[in-house]
Design a protein around this motif. Structure first.
Motif, PDB file in Angstrom:
ATOM      1  N   PRO A 184       0.844  -1.200   0.000  1.00 57.89           N
ATOM      2  CA  PRO A 184       0.000   0.000   0.000  1.00 57.89           C
ATOM      3  C   PRO A 184       0.881   1.252   0.000  1.00 57.89           C
ATOM      4  O   PRO A 184       1.897   1.322   0.681  1.00 57.89           O
ATOM      5  CB  PRO A 184      -0.802  -0.111   1.292  1.00 57.89           C
ATOM      6  N   ILE A 185       0.479   2.208  -0.795  1.00 58.04           N
ATOM      7  CA  ILE A 185       1.256   3.435  -0.917  1.00 58.04           C
ATOM      8  C   ILE A 185       0.698   4.453   0.065  1.00 58.04           C
ATOM      9  O   ILE A 185      -0.462   4.841  -0.008  1.00 58.04           O
ATOM     10  CB  ILE A 185       1.188   3.981  -2.352  1.00 58.04           C
ATOM     11  N   ALA A 186       1.537   4.840   1.004  1.00 56.80           N
ATOM     12  CA  ALA A 186       1.116   5.818   1.999  1.00 56.80           C
ATOM     13  C   ALA A 186       1.400   7.212   1.460  1.00 56.80           C
ATOM     14  O   ALA A 186       2.430   7.446   0.838  1.00 56.80           O
ATOM     15  CB  ALA A 186       1.873   5.597   3.300  1.00 56.80           C
ATOM     16  N   PRO A 187       0.497   8.151   1.673  1.00 55.88           N
ATOM     17  CA  PRO A 187       0.763   9.510   1.207  1.00 55.88           C
ATOM     18  C   PRO A 187       1.946  10.107   1.972  1.00 55.88           C
ATOM     19  O   PRO A 187       2.105   9.896   3.175  1.00 55.88           O
ATOM     20  CB  PRO A 187      -0.528  10.263   1.506  1.00 55.88           C
ATOM     21  N   ALA A 188       2.755  10.832   1.244  1.00 56.11           N
ATOM     22  CA  ALA A 188       3.940  11.418   1.855  1.00 56.11           C
ATOM     23  C   ALA A 188       3.530  12.581   2.744  1.00 56.11           C
ATOM     24  O   ALA A 188       2.756  13.444   2.342  1.00 56.11           O
ATOM     25  CB  ALA A 188       4.892  11.894   0.770  1.00 56.11           C
ATOM     26  N   ALA A 189       4.044  12.575   3.934  1.00 53.74           N
ATOM     27  CA  ALA A 189       3.742  13.662   4.853  1.00 53.74           C
ATOM     28  C   ALA A 189       4.598  14.862   4.489  1.00 53.74           C
ATOM     29  O   ALA A 189       5.803  14.755   4.305  1.00 53.74           O
ATOM     30  CB  ALA A 189       4.023  13.233   6.280  1.00 53.74           C
ATOM     31  N   SER A 190       3.976  16.007   4.376  1.00 53.20           N
ATOM     32  CA  SER A 190       4.685  17.212   3.987  1.00 53.20           C
ATOM     33  C   SER A 190       4.652  18.216   5.127  1.00 53.20           C
ATOM     34  O   SER A 190       3.654  18.352   5.831  1.00 53.20           O
ATOM     35  CB  SER A 190       4.036  17.821   2.739  1.00 53.20           C
ATOM     36  N   ASN A 191       5.776  18.885   5.316  1.00 54.62           N
ATOM     37  CA  ASN A 191       5.846  19.908   6.345  1.00 54.62           C
ATOM     38  C   ASN A 191       5.395  21.261   5.826  1.00 54.62           C
ATOM     39  O   ASN A 191       5.276  22.209   6.591  1.00 54.62           O
ATOM     40  CB  ASN A 191       7.282  20.018   6.871  1.00 54.62           C
ATOM     41  N   ARG A 192       5.179  21.362   4.514  1.00 56.33           N
ATOM     42  CA  ARG A 192       4.767  22.637   3.941  1.00 56.33           C
ATOM     43  C   ARG A 192       3.280  22.845   4.150  1.00 56.33           C
ATOM     44  O   ARG A 192       2.483  21.912   4.029  1.00 56.33           O
ATOM     45  CB  ARG A 192       5.074  22.668   2.452  1.00 56.33           C
ATOM     46  N   PRO A 193       2.879  24.085   4.416  1.00 53.84           N
ATOM     47  CA  PRO A 193       1.446  24.346   4.547  1.00 53.84           C
ATOM     48  C   PRO A 193       0.787  24.356   3.168  1.00 53.84           C
ATOM     49  O   PRO A 193       1.405  24.697   2.169  1.00 53.84           O
ATOM     50  CB  PRO A 193       1.392  25.733   5.193  1.00 53.84           C
ATOM     51  N   THR A 194      -0.449  23.950   3.115  1.00 54.96           N
ATOM     52  CA  THR A 194      -1.167  23.951   1.845  1.00 54.96           C
ATOM     53  C   THR A 194      -1.660  25.357   1.551  1.00 54.96           C
ATOM     54  O   THR A 194      -2.018  26.121   2.443  1.00 54.96           O
ATOM     55  CB  THR A 194      -2.369  22.994   1.908  1.00 54.96           C
ATOM     56  N   VAL A 195      -1.667  25.692   0.271  1.00 54.77           N
ATOM     57  CA  VAL A 195      -2.119  27.014  -0.155  1.00 54.77           C
ATOM     58  C   VAL A 195      -3.599  26.916  -0.500  1.00 54.77           C
ATOM     59  O   VAL A 195      -3.998  26.084  -1.304  1.00 54.77           O
ATOM     60  CB  VAL A 195      -1.313  27.502  -1.380  1.00 54.77           C
ATOM     61  N   GLN A 196      -4.382  27.759   0.125  1.00 54.49           N
ATOM     62  CA  GLN A 196      -5.815  27.778  -0.145  1.00 54.49           C
ATOM     63  C   GLN A 196      -6.176  29.130  -0.731  1.00 54.49           C
ATOM     64  O   GLN A 196      -5.868  30.169  -0.146  1.00 54.49           O
ATOM     65  CB  GLN A 196      -6.594  27.531   1.139  1.00 54.49           C
ATOM     66  N   LEU A 197      -6.798  29.095  -1.898  1.00 53.25           N
ATOM     67  CA  LEU A 197      -7.195  30.331  -2.550  1.00 53.25           C
ATOM     68  C   LEU A 197      -8.618  30.687  -2.152  1.00 53.25           C
ATOM     69  O   LEU A 197      -9.551  29.935  -2.393  1.00 53.25           O
ATOM     70  CB  LEU A 197      -7.111  30.192  -4.076  1.00 53.25           C
ATOM     71  N   THR A 198      -8.755  31.825  -1.536  1.00 48.61           N
ATOM     72  CA  THR A 198     -10.079  32.353  -1.239  1.00 48.61           C
ATOM     73  C   THR A 198     -10.536  33.158  -2.450  1.00 48.61           C
ATOM     74  O   THR A 198      -9.716  33.499  -3.314  1.00 48.61           O
ATOM     75  CB  THR A 198     -10.033  33.245   0.010  1.00 48.61           C
ATOM     76  N   PRO A 199     -11.802  33.482  -2.556  1.00 48.30           N
ATOM     77  CA  PRO A 199     -12.259  34.286  -3.699  1.00 48.30           C
ATOM     78  C   PRO A 199     -11.538  35.636  -3.789  1.00 48.30           C
ATOM     79  O   PRO A 199     -11.227  36.104  -4.884  1.00 48.30           O
ATOM     80  CB  PRO A 199     -13.748  34.467  -3.441  1.00 48.30           C
ATOM     81  N   GLY A 200     -11.222  36.223  -2.656  1.00 49.23           N
ATOM     82  CA  GLY A 200     -10.523  37.507  -2.675  1.00 49.23           C
ATOM     83  C   GLY A 200      -9.094  37.369  -3.180  1.00 49.23           C
ATOM     84  O   GLY A 200      -8.615  38.187  -3.972  1.00 49.23           O
ATOM     85  N   SER A 201      -8.406  36.312  -2.747  1.00 49.30           N
ATOM     86  CA  SER A 201      -7.025  36.135  -3.200  1.00 49.30           C
ATOM     87  C   SER A 201      -6.984  35.707  -4.663  1.00 49.30           C
ATOM     88  O   SER A 201      -6.060  36.082  -5.390  1.00 49.30           O
ATOM     89  CB  SER A 201      -6.296  35.123  -2.318  1.00 49.30           C
ATOM     90  N   ALA A 202      -7.976  34.950  -5.116  1.00 47.10           N
ATOM     91  CA  ALA A 202      -8.030  34.590  -6.533  1.00 47.10           C
ATOM     92  C   ALA A 202      -8.265  35.828  -7.390  1.00 47.10           C
ATOM     93  O   ALA A 202      -7.661  35.984  -8.460  1.00 47.10           O
ATOM     94  CB  ALA A 202      -9.124  33.559  -6.772  1.00 47.10           C
ATOM     95  N   LEU A 203      -9.114  36.727  -6.910  1.00 48.10           N
ATOM     96  CA  LEU A 203      -9.374  37.970  -7.638  1.00 48.10           C
ATOM     97  C   LEU A 203      -8.115  38.844  -7.674  1.00 48.10           C
ATOM     98  O   LEU A 203      -7.789  39.427  -8.709  1.00 48.10           O
ATOM     99  CB  LEU A 203     -10.528  38.724  -6.978  1.00 48.10           C
ATOM    100  N   ALA A 204      -7.402  38.901  -6.561  1.00 41.98           N
ATOM    101  CA  ALA A 204      -6.163  39.683  -6.521  1.00 41.98           C
ATOM    102  C   ALA A 204      -5.113  39.069  -7.447  1.00 41.98           C
ATOM    103  O   ALA A 204      -4.373  39.802  -8.120  1.00 41.98           O
ATOM    104  CB  ALA A 204      -5.639  39.751  -5.092  1.00 41.98           C
ATOM    105  N   LEU A 205      -5.050  37.767  -7.499  1.00 44.98           N
ATOM    106  CA  LEU A 205      -4.101  37.091  -8.377  1.00 44.98           C
ATOM    107  C   LEU A 205      -4.425  37.371  -9.841  1.00 44.98           C
ATOM    108  O   LEU A 205      -3.532  37.653 -10.649  1.00 44.98           O
ATOM    109  CB  LEU A 205      -4.120  35.590  -8.097  1.00 44.98           C
ATOM    110  N   ALA A 206      -5.705  37.324 -10.189  1.00 47.27           N
ATOM    111  CA  ALA A 206      -6.112  37.611 -11.568  1.00 47.27           C
ATOM    112  C   ALA A 206      -5.844  39.068 -11.921  1.00 47.27           C
ATOM    113  O   ALA A 206      -5.395  39.380 -13.025  1.00 47.27           O
ATOM    114  CB  ALA A 206      -7.587  37.278 -11.748  1.00 47.27           C
ATOM    115  N   ALA A 207      -6.094  39.984 -10.990  1.00 48.28           N
ATOM    116  CA  ALA A 207      -5.835  41.403 -11.247  1.00 48.28           C
ATOM    117  C   ALA A 207      -4.335  41.653 -11.406  1.00 48.28           C
ATOM    118  O   ALA A 207      -3.916  42.438 -12.265  1.00 48.28           O
ATOM    119  CB  ALA A 207      -6.400  42.244 -10.109  1.00 48.28           C
ATOM    120  N   GLY A 208      -3.530  40.997 -10.596  1.00 47.50           N
ATOM    121  CA  GLY A 208      -2.081  41.141 -10.726  1.00 47.50           C
ATOM    122  C   GLY A 208      -1.581  40.616 -12.062  1.00 47.50           C
ATOM    123  O   GLY A 208      -0.722  41.228 -12.704  1.00 47.50           O
ATOM    124  N   GLY A 209      -2.103  39.486 -12.492  1.00 49.81           N
ATOM    125  CA  GLY A 209      -1.722  38.942 -13.796  1.00 49.81           C
ATOM    126  C   GLY A 209      -2.136  39.855 -14.934  1.00 49.81           C
ATOM    127  O   GLY A 209      -1.385  40.060 -15.889  1.00 49.81           O
TER     128      GLY A 209
END
Length: 101
Positions: A33-58
């Motif tokens: 069985p393949i166990a998922p690798a544990a990562s110490n990095r935090p996951t990035v979650q895009l909220t609607p506001g941050s997605a809008l800011a990202l699109a505006a920046g692009g």
């Protein structure tokens, strides 16, 4: 004269490979069985506001790069026109100089 010239032979000693034993017996095994690798990095979650800011920046980056490219094209066009005008003026001056002799 037209005979090919080959490079000298390689002077390195020849590499001898040790023979390996190949087993033809089939060993049944259950897939591990393949166990998922544990990562110490935090996951990035895009909220609607941050997605809008990202699109505006692009979009802003695209507009700035477009403005720079258009200004460079305009500079090249102006330089070409000015060189053409100088060439015409020089041609007329040289022609006028030859006609007055």
């Amino acid at each position: 004269m037209f005979t090919p010239k080959y490079p000298p032979q390689d002077t390195a000693p020849p590499v001898t490979a040790t023979p390996t034993v190949i087993s033809t017996a089939v060993q049944p095994s259950a897939p591990a069985p393949i166990a998922p690798a544990a990562s110490n990095r935090p996951t990035v979650q895009l909220t609607p506001g941050s997605a809008l800011a990202l699109a505006a920046g692009g979009g802003a980056v695209v507009l700035v790069v477009g403005a720079v490219l258009v200004s460079m094209l305009l500079a090249v066009a102006i330089t070409g026109v000015s060189v053409a005008v100088v060439a015409v003026v020089l041609r007329l001056l040289i022609k006028d100089l030859h006609n007055h002799r």
